[in-house]
Each structure stands twice: as C-alpha cells, then as structure tokens.
Write a protein that holds these residues in place. Structure first.
Motif, PDB file in Angstrom:
ATOM      1  N   ALA A 123       0.831  -1.207   0.000  1.00  0.00           N
ATOM      2  CA  ALA A 123       0.000   0.000   0.000  1.00  0.00           C
ATOM      3  C   ALA A 123       0.865   1.258   0.000  1.00  0.00           C
ATOM      4  CB  ALA A 123      -0.937  -0.007   1.204  1.00  0.00           C
ATOM      5  N   ASN A 124       1.936   1.262   0.800  1.00  0.00           N
ATOM      6  CA  ASN A 124       2.843   2.410   0.833  1.00  0.00           C
ATOM      7  C   ASN A 124       3.532   2.613  -0.507  1.00  0.00           C
ATOM      8  OD1 ASN A 124       2.285   3.147   3.464  1.00  0.00           O
ATOM      9  ND2 ASN A 124       3.917   1.864   4.331  1.00  0.00           N
ATOM     10  N   GLN A 125       3.941   1.522  -1.151  1.00  0.00           N
ATOM     11  CA  GLN A 125       4.570   1.620  -2.465  1.00  0.00           C
ATOM     12  C   GLN A 125       3.587   2.181  -3.491  1.00  0.00           C
ATOM     13  OE1 GLN A 125       5.966  -2.345  -3.271  1.00  0.00           O
ATOM     14  NE2 GLN A 125       7.787  -2.156  -1.945  1.00  0.00           N
ATOM     15  N   LEU A 126       2.347   1.718  -3.423  1.00  0.00           N
ATOM     16  CA  LEU A 126       1.339   2.214  -4.367  1.00  0.00           C
ATOM     17  C   LEU A 126       1.035   3.694  -4.124  1.00  0.00           C
ATOM     18  CD1 LEU A 126      -1.105  -0.843  -4.511  1.00  0.00           C
ATOM     19  CD2 LEU A 126       0.453  -0.038  -6.305  1.00  0.00           C
ATOM     20  N   ARG A 127       0.975   4.118  -2.853  1.00  0.00           N
ATOM     21  CA  ARG A 127       0.770   5.535  -2.535  1.00  0.00           C
ATOM     22  C   ARG A 127       1.910   6.385  -3.094  1.00  0.00           C
ATOM     23  NH1 ARG A 127      -0.019   3.896   2.712  1.00  0.00           N
ATOM     24  NH2 ARG A 127      -2.177   3.353   3.023  1.00  0.00           N
ATOM     25  N   LYS A 183       3.894   5.632  -5.566  1.00  0.00           N
ATOM     26  CA  LYS A 183       3.800   5.632  -7.032  1.00  0.00           C
ATOM     27  C   LYS A 183       2.705   6.597  -7.500  1.00  0.00           C
ATOM     28  CE  LYS A 183       3.452   2.480 -10.950  1.00  0.00           C
ATOM     29  NZ  LYS A 183       3.334   1.085 -11.375  1.00  0.00           N
ATOM     30  N   ALA A 184       1.568   6.603  -6.806  1.00  0.00           N
ATOM     31  CA  ALA A 184       0.477   7.520  -7.153  1.00  0.00           C
ATOM     32  C   ALA A 184       0.912   8.970  -6.961  1.00  0.00           C
ATOM     33  CB  ALA A 184      -0.762   7.212  -6.306  1.00  0.00           C
ATOM     34  N   ASN A 185       1.628   9.250  -5.876  1.00  0.00           N
ATOM     35  CA  ASN A 185       2.119  10.616  -5.646  1.00  0.00           C
ATOM     36  C   ASN A 185       3.104  11.043  -6.726  1.00  0.00           C
ATOM     37  OD1 ASN A 185       0.586  11.082  -3.344  1.00  0.00           O
ATOM     38  ND2 ASN A 185       2.155  10.269  -1.963  1.00  0.00           N
ATOM     39  N   ASN A 186       3.986  10.124  -7.134  1.00  0.00           N
ATOM     40  CA  ASN A 186       4.928  10.428  -8.218  1.00  0.00           C
ATOM     41  C   ASN A 186       4.196  10.702  -9.523  1.00  0.00           C
ATOM     42  OD1 ASN A 186       7.173  10.200  -6.583  1.00  0.00           O
ATOM     43  ND2 ASN A 186       7.529   8.050  -7.082  1.00  0.00           N
ATOM     44  N   LEU A 187       3.196   9.892  -9.831  1.00  0.00           N
ATOM     45  CA  LEU A 187       2.409  10.102 -11.054  1.00  0.00           C
ATOM     46  C   LEU A 187       1.658  11.436 -11.005  1.00  0.00           C
ATOM     47  CD1 LEU A 187       1.011   6.501 -11.677  1.00  0.00           C
ATOM     48  CD2 LEU A 187       2.699   7.733 -13.055  1.00  0.00           C
ATOM     49  N   ARG A 188       1.137  11.786  -9.845  1.00  0.00           N
ATOM     50  CA  ARG A 188       0.426  13.056  -9.684  1.00  0.00           C
ATOM     51  C   ARG A 188       1.380  14.230  -9.920  1.00  0.00           C
ATOM     52  NH1 ARG A 188      -1.392  12.570  -4.649  1.00  0.00           N
ATOM     53  NH2 ARG A 188      -3.209  11.405  -5.329  1.00  0.00           N
ATOM     54  N   ARG A 189       2.597  14.139  -9.360  1.00  0.00           N
ATOM     55  CA  ARG A 189       3.593  15.199  -9.572  1.00  0.00           C
ATOM     56  C   ARG A 189       3.970  15.314 -11.051  1.00  0.00           C
ATOM     57  NH1 ARG A 189       5.387  13.564  -4.403  1.00  0.00           N
ATOM     58  NH2 ARG A 189       6.742  11.958  -5.261  1.00  0.00           N
ATOM     59  N   GLU A 190       4.162  14.180 -11.711  1.00  0.00           N
ATOM     60  CA  GLU A 190       4.490  14.189 -13.146  1.00  0.00           C
ATOM     61  C   GLU A 190       3.353  14.803 -13.959  1.00  0.00           C
ATOM     62  OE1 GLU A 190       5.673  10.365 -14.675  1.00  0.00           O
ATOM     63  OE2 GLU A 190       7.031  10.017 -12.977  1.00  0.00           O
ATOM     64  N   ALA A 191       2.128  14.427 -13.629  1.00  0.00           N
ATOM     65  CA  ALA A 191       0.974  14.965 -14.356  1.00  0.00           C
ATOM     66  C   ALA A 191       0.851  16.467 -14.143  1.00  0.00           C
ATOM     67  CB  ALA A 191      -0.305  14.257 -13.909  1.00  0.00           C
ATOM     68  N   THR A 192       1.079  16.919 -12.924  1.00  0.00           N
ATOM     69  CA  THR A 192       1.016  18.350 -12.633  1.00  0.00           C
ATOM     70  C   THR A 192       2.095  19.103 -13.400  1.00  0.00           C
ATOM     71  OG1 THR A 192       0.143  17.896 -10.423  1.00  0.00           O
ATOM     72  CG2 THR A 192       1.109  20.060 -10.769  1.00  0.00           C
ATOM     73  N   SER A 193       3.289  18.543 -13.433  1.00  0.00           N
ATOM     74  CA  SER A 193       4.387  19.165 -14.162  1.00  0.00           C
ATOM     75  C   SER A 193       4.084  19.238 -15.661  1.00  0.00           C
ATOM     76  CB  SER A 193       5.670  18.378 -13.914  1.00  0.00           C
ATOM     77  OG  SER A 193       6.715  18.889 -14.676  1.00  0.00           O
ATOM     78  N   ALA A 194       3.573  18.137 -16.221  1.00  0.00           N
ATOM     79  CA  ALA A 194       3.235  18.106 -17.645  1.00  0.00           C
ATOM     80  C   ALA A 194       2.120  19.104 -17.958  1.00  0.00           C
ATOM     81  CB  ALA A 194       2.826  16.698 -18.059  1.00  0.00           C
TER      82      ALA A 194
END
Length: 145
Positions: free
Chosen positions: A21-25, A27-38
């Motif tokens: 669950a921590n790994q998935l959280r 990963k989700a936070n990293n994806l959110r940061r990437e999406a925000t940056s893009a």
C-alpha cells in the motif's frame, strides 16, 4: 501453539499489505507530480502561443488604425498629428480608409479578419471594467487589454 503461528502469519501478511500500500501511494504521488508538471508545461506553451498570436493580431490592428508607419496615408490621417490620441479619443478611421489599409497590409484573408475581430473583442471586453477608452490597448497587461 497453532494460534501463535496464525498470528505471526497475519502480522506478516499485514506488514506485506501495508508495504505494498505504501509503495502504491508513493507511485500515485509520483504520477500526480508528473501529471502536474506536464500540465504546467502544456499551459505555459499554450499561453506563449496565444501571446505570440495576440502580438501579431495587435500589430495588424495597429496598422489598420494608423498607429504604425506601415499604415496607408489618407486625408483623415494627414490631418492628424497624433494617431494614438485620436484612437483613444474615439476618432476611428473611416470605412474607406480601413478598406485601403486592409488591402495594403495584406489583411483580407478570412482567417486574418477573424483573428482581428477576436482580438478586438478580447481587448474591448478586457477594458469593460476599466476607464481606458474605446479600442485602446493597455501595454502593461499581458495579452493586451
């Protein structure tokens, strides 16, 4: 004894599930940061493109209103000492002068005419709250105004 083993297995399963669950959280936070940056990159690119289009349309409008040296001289503009003051005072060139300037500045294409109309509309609606003046442009505001 059997109960103690089951508790240990449950603890191991809970720890493993918590780690996943921590790994998935993460990963989700990293994806959110990437999406925000893009998204920010796309927005800034779109703003730059719009700014360039606005500058081009503003140049066309200035040539139509006689605010640039590329404007075609007419009896109306010959009488005027300061075309910018005349525009701010609502002295707009006559239709015949505008037609000559459209032709002389190669602005007769429907696409260019639409962009000129859209930009004039943007500038006019941006001024509705202020007391600038008819068809004037505030150079301090990004995108005209």
């Amino acid at each position: 004894d059997g109960i103690a083993i089951d508790n240990e297995n449950n603890d191991i399963n809970n720890n493993a599930a918590e780690e996943i669950a921590n790994q998935l959280r993460e990963k989700a936070n990293n994806l959110r940061r990437e999406a925000t940056s893009a998204e920010q990159l796309l927005r800034s690119a779109a703003e730059r493109k719009k700014e360039v289009r606005n500058i081009e349309a503003d140049e066309w409008i200035d040539s139509l209103l006689g605010l640039t040296s590329a404007a075609v001289a007419s009896p109306e503009t010959a009488e005027s000492n300061n075309a910018k003051d005349n525009i701010k005072d609502n002295h707009i060139p006559a239709a015949s002068t505008l037609a000559l300037r459209l032709q002389a500045n190669n602005l007769l294409s429907p696409v260019k005419l639409m962009r000129i109309c859209e930009r004039l509309h943007e500038r006019e609606t941006a001024m509705m709250v202020g007391a600038e003046g008819f068809l004037s442009k505030d150079d301090d505001v990004v995108g005209g105004g």
